[in-house]
Design a protein around this motif. Structure first.
Motif, short mmCIF file in Angstrom:
data_model
loop_
_atom_site.label_atom_id
_atom_site.label_comp_id
_atom_site.label_asym_id
_atom_site.label_seq_id
_atom_site.Cartn_x
_atom_site.Cartn_y
_atom_site.Cartn_z
N THR A 104 0.83 -1.21 0.00
CA THR A 104 0.00 0.00 0.00
C THR A 104 0.86 1.26 0.00
OG1 THR A 104 -1.90 1.07 1.04
CG2 THR A 104 -0.25 0.18 2.54
N ASP A 105 0.33 2.31 -0.58
CA ASP A 105 0.98 3.63 -0.54
C ASP A 105 0.56 4.33 0.74
OD1 ASP A 105 2.35 4.07 -3.16
OD2 ASP A 105 0.37 3.53 -3.91
N ALA A 106 1.28 5.32 1.11
CA ALA A 106 2.60 5.84 0.82
C ALA A 106 3.09 6.50 2.08
CB ALA A 106 2.59 6.81 -0.35
N VAL A 110 -2.14 5.31 4.82
CA VAL A 110 -2.58 4.15 4.04
C VAL A 110 -3.57 4.61 2.98
CG1 VAL A 110 -3.75 1.93 4.17
CG2 VAL A 110 -2.37 2.73 6.09
N ARG A 111 -3.31 4.22 1.75
CA ARG A 111 -4.23 4.61 0.69
C ARG A 111 -5.07 3.42 0.25
NH1 ARG A 111 -4.32 4.49 -5.11
NH2 ARG A 111 -2.27 3.54 -5.04
N VAL A 112 -6.32 3.46 0.61
CA VAL A 112 -7.27 2.51 0.04
C VAL A 112 -8.45 3.36 -0.38
CG1 VAL A 112 -8.67 0.45 0.40
CG2 VAL A 112 -6.60 0.76 1.73
N GLY A 168 5.88 18.39 -8.76
CA GLY A 168 4.56 18.14 -8.17
C GLY A 168 4.58 17.19 -6.99
N ARG A 169 5.66 16.43 -6.82
CA ARG A 169 5.69 15.47 -5.70
C ARG A 169 6.61 15.91 -4.57
NH1 ARG A 169 5.42 9.24 -7.77
NH2 ARG A 169 4.23 9.02 -5.85
N ASN A 170 7.08 17.14 -4.59
CA ASN A 170 7.97 17.56 -3.49
C ASN A 170 7.31 17.35 -2.13
OD1 ASN A 170 10.24 18.23 -4.94
ND2 ASN A 170 9.73 20.40 -5.12
N MET A 201 12.30 2.67 0.03
CA MET A 201 12.69 4.07 -0.13
C MET A 201 12.51 4.31 -1.64
SD MET A 201 16.84 4.12 0.25
CE MET A 201 17.96 3.28 -0.90
N LYS A 202 12.04 5.49 -2.01
CA LYS A 202 11.69 5.70 -3.41
C LYS A 202 11.83 7.17 -3.77
CE LYS A 202 6.68 6.36 -2.84
NZ LYS A 202 5.35 5.77 -3.02
N HIS A 203 11.87 7.61 -4.99
CA HIS A 203 11.89 6.83 -6.24
C HIS A 203 13.30 6.93 -6.76
CE1 HIS A 203 7.84 8.56 -5.64
NE2 HIS A 203 7.41 7.37 -6.02
N TYR A 204 14.00 5.83 -6.74
CA TYR A 204 15.43 5.74 -6.99
C TYR A 204 15.68 5.69 -8.49
CZ TYR A 204 20.18 3.92 -6.36
OH TYR A 204 21.52 3.73 -6.37
N SER A 248 12.70 4.20 -10.24
CA SER A 248 11.77 5.21 -10.74
C SER A 248 11.45 5.04 -12.22
CB SER A 248 12.34 6.60 -10.46
OG SER A 248 13.65 6.71 -10.99
N TYR A 249 10.58 5.90 -12.71
CA TYR A 249 10.09 5.82 -14.09
C TYR A 249 11.10 6.30 -15.14
CZ TYR A 249 5.24 5.17 -12.55
OH TYR A 249 4.08 4.67 -12.03
N ASN A 250 11.88 7.32 -14.75
CA ASN A 250 12.71 8.04 -15.72
C ASN A 250 13.95 7.24 -16.13
OD1 ASN A 250 13.17 8.61 -12.82
ND2 ASN A 250 15.05 9.50 -13.58
N SER A 280 10.10 -2.34 -8.93
CA SER A 280 9.90 -1.28 -9.93
C SER A 280 8.76 -0.38 -9.51
CB SER A 280 9.55 -1.91 -11.27
OG SER A 280 8.32 -2.59 -11.18
N ASP A 281 8.81 0.86 -9.94
CA ASP A 281 7.60 1.67 -9.85
C ASP A 281 6.60 1.07 -10.84
OD1 ASP A 281 5.69 3.55 -9.26
OD2 ASP A 281 7.02 5.28 -9.43
N TRP A 282 5.35 1.45 -10.66
CA TRP A 282 4.25 0.81 -11.41
C TRP A 282 4.29 1.21 -12.90
CZ3 TRP A 282 4.89 -0.50 -6.81
CH2 TRP A 282 4.04 -1.35 -6.13
N GLY A 475 0.47 17.61 -7.06
CA GLY A 475 0.19 16.18 -7.05
C GLY A 475 1.10 15.43 -7.99
N GLU A 476 0.95 14.13 -7.92
CA GLU A 476 1.74 13.23 -8.77
C GLU A 476 1.30 13.38 -10.22
OE1 GLU A 476 1.50 9.24 -7.33
OE2 GLU A 476 2.10 8.38 -9.26
N GLY A 477 2.27 13.33 -11.11
CA GLY A 477 1.95 13.34 -12.53
C GLY A 477 1.96 14.71 -13.18
C1 BGC Z 1 3.92 5.99 -7.96
C2 BGC Z 1 4.52 5.28 -6.77
C3 BGC Z 1 3.47 4.41 -6.12
C4 BGC Z 1 2.90 3.44 -7.16
C5 BGC Z 1 1.86 2.50 -6.61
C6 BGC Z 1 3.20 5.05 -8.91
O1 BGC Z 1 2.50 5.75 -9.85
O2 BGC Z 1 4.94 6.68 -8.66
O3 BGC Z 1 5.00 6.22 -5.85
O4 BGC Z 1 4.02 3.72 -5.04
O5 BGC Z 1 2.32 4.20 -8.20
O6 BGC Z 1 0.69 3.13 -6.32
#
Ligand code: BGC
Length: 737
Positions: A104-106, A110-112, A168-170, A201-204, A248-250, A280-282, A475-477
């Motif tokens: 689960t994130d983060a 808890v994110r549900v 956006g994720r700072n 630990m992320k996002h490496y 990480s993604y990059n 891996s990140d998703w 936010g993310e993205g």
């Molecule tokens: C995020 C990660 C997150 C993963 C799972 C990705 O989009 O970059 O930080 O842990 O999604 O939700």
């Protein structure tokens, strides 16, 4: 009742019998985690090992996968255990007692989706506490909720540096300095893992912007990385031993971060002795053979985010043809199992149960109270004392406080405070307006939503003080802007014109510009303040709580001061857009020092309702190690917490990226008149430069300057110290569990 007791006793003895059989060697708690992981892997079939390396999204999605991707036995296991859905799921090996990994994130909670949980203040906020006990307590709380929600792996531990202030994720990270990040994110991970969960630990690594995050190539010299982004992760690892690192993604220097031999094999596993697994990140995996051989241990996010299950069956084929070795598969499985044993996940499994939301909100509020930063307080307007009337304006302050968006977003207890929120926008129902009314029952507290600027100014004019809430949604993205949107600057200016006793409360993901700064009397930076943010803001404004947060990032005076005035679009070079980080390790205050820029607010800045004085700065060198002591005294009339900060500075000959670096800090609570001497040992890497040849850290011999104060731009004490030259290896000895 008697019957029930008898039945319970019978069941208990039956289960004792089941465990009384000779235990499998990997279940022997007297053995080390290394030995247990090795024994379990030795007992596994190849297919069982392959099961551990491929992660899926929501387990409820598994039955919908095409035939052949997942073993029907695993599906039955998922059904039997009713594994909750969140970010991801990796099947276990029930035959051997290896549990599924429910992820689960983060870092914030808890994110549900749709299931309320307690949100901490943003990670950037808790970094501002400058106290790892705060992040550790937060980690304990969110991990406890995670276990009670059925999870055993936390996708927490954001450790990217705020290199790009508009990232956006700072708000998910802990600032712009490697030491601060190491200490604060390390604290969080320690808290989480103390609850027998694995944390990432992320996002490496060098995932420092969201613009084009899944396709951009971050270009940076190895030295620049080693002294900034990588040093931050190394310092997290030093302090907290996370079970997993999320790549990480990059791309980094031409290779995807999840198939980057340099980052994963060389730096993380070889040099730093990382014993856990790289997940891996998703959607960040692009190959099978290259990824496996470059150090990726677990592919996650199939099928939400990756169209091809690169691990699992495809990996089996690569092993059959010898393109990935059997030994490497064993290594992947061992690395995944090691933290499950080392952190107690297997010995103390998670158990779904009721959550004490009140107690958890108390933890979140305590964190916010340590973290909010008083930036300006002209003439001591704050704390508010016996005010008769307060105009509260803007920022949905009648409803709640803002939260950041993306995978770290927690469904608030009590639901979204906005009735029709814009997509993905969450307000936590902790209203500063209500909280102010509660702490100032005698004051007349009015509210204007701020949409009508003239009406807000009228309310301000009729009131003794005005408190304007401004927000910056990140936010993310997506990357944000430093300028406030939606006419908020004009709102503040109009209110300040109508009432000079104007206080601005900023709820933001990171730094913002303040064109109205000279016109307002006080500014409180509240970041995204979490489950009880409204109460924390009210308690600080009214003096129930003495503010003690300090900025973990620099607030620039304008975009023109940034290393990349336009947020990282980069140049296209061949297949990938590039962002060239030619500022290297000169991030944040280091960049400002280097360029001689004066920011709006400097890294480390933060005011209190009392005063502190520093004296007796004493550096000492013993066996080549620099230690520093300094005395801090509360010279004011009320108790408060000071954050004495030690910086080290070098002459140009040392070859540093910038004139000075944070060398240490400590938060100390002091009664009026009380003083305390703090002692800091400066990590030798903070006095060195990293040299590619020989993979070494090098301290140039010479005179260094030790500076002390309460902000990076307010360092009244200084002392010189001579350091002998020193060269030491960047390769760590093997790390303990
Ligand atoms: C995020 C990660 C997150 C993963 C799972 C990705 O989009 O970059 O930080 O842990 O999604 O939700």
């Amino acid at each position: 009742v008697k019957k029930a007791v008898l039945l319970a006793t019978l069941l208990a003895s039956a289960s004792t019998c089941a465990f009384a059989q000779p235990a499998a060697p990997w279940m022997d708690r007297s053995k080390s985690a290394d030995a247990r992981a090795a024994a379990a892997v030795a007992a596994m079939t190849e297919d069982e090992k392959l099961t551990l390396v491929l992660g899926f999204t929501d387990p409820q999605e598994l039955p919908k996968l095409p035939a052949g991707i997942i073993d029907p036995a695993i599906l039955r296991d998922v059904e039997a255990h009713q594994v909750p859905g969140s970010a991801g799921y990796v099947p276990g090996v029930p035959r051997l007692g290896i549990p599924a990994q429910s992820q689960t994130d983060a870092s914030i909670g808890v994110r549900v989706e749709g299931l309320p949980r307690t949100a901490l203040p943003s990670s950037l906020a808790t970094a501002a506490s400058f106290d790892p006990k705060v992040t550790e307590a937060g980690g304990v709380m969110i991990a406890h909720e995670a276990r009670l929600s059925g999870f055993n792996v936390f996708l927490a531990g954001g450790g990217n540096l705020a290199r790009e202030p508009r990232n956006g994720r700072n708000f998910e990270y802990t600032g712009e300095d490697p030491l601060l990040t190491g200490v604060m994110t390390g604290g969080l991970i320690n808290g989480i893992q103390s609850q027998h969960m694995v944390s990432t630990m992320k996002h490496y690594a060098v995932n420092d912007q969201e613009t084009l995050r899944t396709s951009v190539d971050s270009k940076i010299s190895n030295q620049g990385m080693r002294q900034s982004d990588l040093l931050a992760f190394e310092m997290i690892l030093d302090r907290s031993s996370p079970g997993s690192a999320m790549c990480s993604y990059n791309l980094v220097n031409g290779f995807w971060a999840c198939e980057n031999d340099y980052l994963l094999n060389k730096v993380l596993k070889q040099d730093w002795g990382f014993k856990g697994y790289v997940m891996s990140d998703w959607g960040a995996v692009h190959s099978t053979i290259q990824a496996a051989n470059s150090g990726l241990d677990q592919m996650t996010g199939y099928s939400c985010c990756d169209q091809t299950p690169f691990f699992g069956r495809l990996l089996k084929e690569a092993i059959a043809t010898g393109q990935v070795s059997q030994k490497r598969l064993d290594d992947m499985a061992t690395r995944i199992l090691w933290p499950l044993f080392a952190k107690g996940v297997i010995d103390d499994p998670q158990k779904v149960g009721p959550i004490d939301f009140k107690a958890d909100a108390d933890v979140s509020q305590a964190a916010a109270e340590q973290s909010l930063v008083l930036l300006k307080n002209q003439g001591g307007l704050l704390p508010l004392k016996n005010v008769r009337s307060i105009a509260v304006i803007g920022g949905h302050a009648d409803r709640g406080v803002m939260a950041g968006a993306g995978s770290s977003n927690v469904t608030p207890v009590g639901g979204n405070a906005l009735e029709n929120p814009p997509q993905y926008m969450t307000y936590i129902p902790s209203s500063p307006l209500k909280a102010l009314k509660a702490v100032e029952p005698k004051a007349q507290v009015g509210f204007a939503d701020g949409k009508d600027v003239a009406a807000a100014a009228r309310l301000a004019a009729q009131s003794e003080v005005a408190v304007v809430f401004v927000t910056q949604w990140n936010g993310e993205g997506f990357d944000g802007k430093l300028e406030l949107t939606d006419n908020q600057d004009a709102l503040v200016a109009a209110v300040a014109k109508a009432n000079p006793r104007t206080i601005v409360v900023v709820e933001s993901g990171g730094a913002v510009l303040m064109p109205w700064l000279d016109q307002v009397t006080a500014v409180l930076e509240a970041f995204y303040p979490g489950a009880r943010g409204g109460e924390a803001v009210a308690d600080i404004l009214t003096g129930k709580v003495n503010p003690s947060g300090h900025l973990p990032i620099t607030f620039p005076a304008s975009d023109a001061q940034l290393a990349h005035p336009i947020v990282g679009l980069g140049e296209r070079d061949g297949t990938h857009a590039q962002i060239v980080y030619d500022e290297g390790a000169a991030i944040g205050y280091k960049w400002y020092d280097l360029k001689g820029y004066k920011p709006l607010f400097a890294f480390g800045h933060g005011l209190s309702y009392t005063d502190f004085a520093l004296s007796g700065l004493r550096p000492a060198v013993e066996n080549g190690t620099l230690t520093v002591s300094v005395t801090v005294k509360n010279t004011g009339k009320r108790a408060g917490a000071a954050v004495p900060q030690i910086y080290v500075a070098a002459d140009r000959a040392a070859g540093w990226e910038a004139p000075k670096r944070l060398g240490g800090f400590e938060k100390v609570l002091l009664q009026p008149g009380e003083s305390r001497t703090v002692h800091v040992t400066v990590d030798p890497r903070l006095l060195a430069t990293w040299r590619e040849a020989g993979d070494q850290w090098v301290i140039a011999p010479g005179t260094y300057h030790v500076l002390a104060g309460q902000a990076s731009d307010a360092l009244p004490l200084s002392a010189d110290v001579a350091l002998p030259g020193r060269v030491f290896s960047a390769v760590h000895p093997r790390r303990p569990d």
